[in-house]
Design a protein around this motif. Structure first.
Motif, mmCIF file in Angstrom:
data_model
loop_
_atom_site.group_PDB
_atom_site.id
_atom_site.type_symbol
_atom_site.label_atom_id
_atom_site.label_comp_id
_atom_site.label_asym_id
_atom_site.label_seq_id
_atom_site.Cartn_x
_atom_site.Cartn_y
_atom_site.Cartn_z
ATOM 1 N N GLU A 300 -17.568 -23.778 -15.572
ATOM 2 C CA GLU A 300 -17.248 -25.064 -16.200
ATOM 3 C C GLU A 300 -16.076 -24.980 -17.159
ATOM 4 O O GLU A 300 -15.267 -25.908 -17.250
ATOM 5 N N GLU A 353 -16.518 -29.925 -6.432
ATOM 6 C CA GLU A 353 -17.257 -29.025 -7.308
ATOM 7 C C GLU A 353 -17.391 -27.616 -6.732
ATOM 8 O O GLU A 353 -17.458 -26.642 -7.489
ATOM 9 N N LYS A 356 -15.264 -24.777 -8.014
ATOM 10 C CA LYS A 356 -15.456 -24.244 -9.366
ATOM 11 C C LYS A 356 -16.396 -23.036 -9.380
ATOM 12 O O LYS A 356 -16.638 -22.445 -10.429
#
Length: 410
Positions: A300, A353, A356
């Protein structure tokens, strides 16, 4: 010790179990010499003898933060036991007499252990060994190793293979240390609340799910829900925690498939097998001593590379179809089991996503299908609890044969 269960790696080390046994024989002999110097021959004669302890001025002065420490108050509060050794005798409830002449009664375990094992539905499920059974209990943080006694009852009848049926145990409250220790196939523990350290210690199969209460009042993904050293030495099973884990998550894991929402330091330490997915930030020293298994980490804050111990492991973006399949299916399972908002948000925007995530792997996994596209046709495992090596990962209705549908874990 050699933290690997891969025979090709173990062959490189000449040590044997007999060498370990011999080492402890020497340790015991040295202890006997030290005790003889003090004038004692049994450990029992030393229990409670605080009068034999003396502060070491040299050690206290060795580092600055202990120079002003005095332990006299601590030792002074211990009752005198040089002459009165009555405390070593068993209580009348245990049969009286000296402790070494009475078979130990496990008074350290909580009443919940016995309540669980003596529950009529639980006993019937073990005896029947088929079908689904559901029971519910409340727990408090002095209830430790809950599930271990039940696993013992199951293993006495069926060994490590556990149950053919499913024993669904719903537990509510705050669990003490080692919740779900030594869980076996067929045991499904679902804890609504929180747990202390060592959740799933020695887990061999089955399932452990930990999630907060619906009205907990905090964001699960940002809050710790299980303590340190969860899944220590686990050899199988599936684990899902809707919240963060403490330090040393999955230390010495050799077969469990685990998902949580972030961890403290030393994640995947000494891991030799299994798969770990962390859906949040982690602490330093990821993968230290890791010789097997795979880790997936959601980055993150863009600082994951600073937190990896690269002495053994390497890390890369998830670049294989098999790796993406494994990761996505474990996150989907996590959402189904816990209702995780973090998992749902990632899945709802998967194409963006997934970029990541980092994949951490040791050299022993470098040529596996989830790491390298050079391996074609290798089975991709997404769960430790499926009934065979042929894992089911297709959604319902997507071409599963009747036989596959019957066998499918989910």
């Amino acid at each position: 010790g050699v933290t690997s269960q891969k025979e090709e790696l173990r062959k490189k080390f000449p040590g044997t179990p007999e060498h370990v046994v011999n080492f402890f024989m020497f340790v015991a002999e040295e202890i006997r010499e030290l005790m003889a110097h003090l004038g004692y021959s049994k450990f029992e004669d030393l229990i409670g003898r605080a009068d034999l302890l003396k502060e070491s001025e040299e050690q206290l002065a060795r580092i600055s933060k202990t120079k002003g420490v005095s332990l006299s108050g601590f030792f002074g509060s211990i009752p005198e036991s040089k002459d009165d050794r009555a405390f070593l005798r068993a209580t009348p409830a245990e049969g009286g007499g000296l402790k070494d002449s009475v078979v130990h009664v496990n008074g350290g375990s909580s009443d919940l252990d016995r309540e669980m094992c003596n529950h009529e539905d639980v006993k019937a499920a073990i005896e029947k060994n088929s079908g689904d059974t559901a029971v519910s209990f409340n727990i408090k943080n002095t209830d430790r190793s809950i599930g271990a006694m039940l696993a013992g009852d199951i293993s006495r009848q069926y060994g490590n293979k556990g149950l053919d049926g499913n024993l669904n145990i719903n537990i509510f409250g705050s669990a003490g240390q080692s919740f779900g220790a030594f869980t076996l196939p067929g045991m499904k523990l679902r804890l609504t609340g929180e747990a202390n350290d060592y959740v799933g210690k020695g887990m061999h199969g089955g399932e452990i799910v930990v999630l907060p209460e619906a009205d907990a009042g905090f964001v699960a993904a940002d809050s710790s829900i299980v303590g340190n050293a969860c899944l220590y030495g686990a050899t199988g099973g599936d684990f899902h925690a809707n919240g963060r884990a403490g330090e040393r998550f999955c230390v010495r894991n050799s077969g469990a498939y685990a998902v949580c929402e972030g961890t403290g330091d030393h994640c995947c330490e000494y891991m030799t097998g299994g798969v770990v997915v962390a859906l949040g930030t982690v602490g330093r020293n990821v993968g230290a001593g890791m010789t097997g298994g795979i880790g997936y980490f959601y980055d993150e804050d863009g600082r994951f590379d600073e937190r990896v111990n690269e002495e053994i492991v390497k890390f890369q973006r998830v670049g294989t179809a098999a790796g993406e399949l494994q990761l996505r299916n474990m996150i989907e399972r996590h959402f189904e089991k816990t209702g995780s908002e973090k998992a749902e948000a990632i899945l709802d925007n998967w194409d963006e996503e997934k970029a990541k995530f980092w994949q951490v792997y040791p050299p022993s996994e470098a040529q596996s299908a989830v790491v390298s596209d050079t391996i074609v046709g290798e089975t991709v495992k997404v769960s430790a609890t499926a009934p065979s090596e042929e894992l089911c990962y297709l959604p319902v209705g997507a071409g599963l044969s009747p036989d596959q549908t019957t066998r499918c874990a989910d």
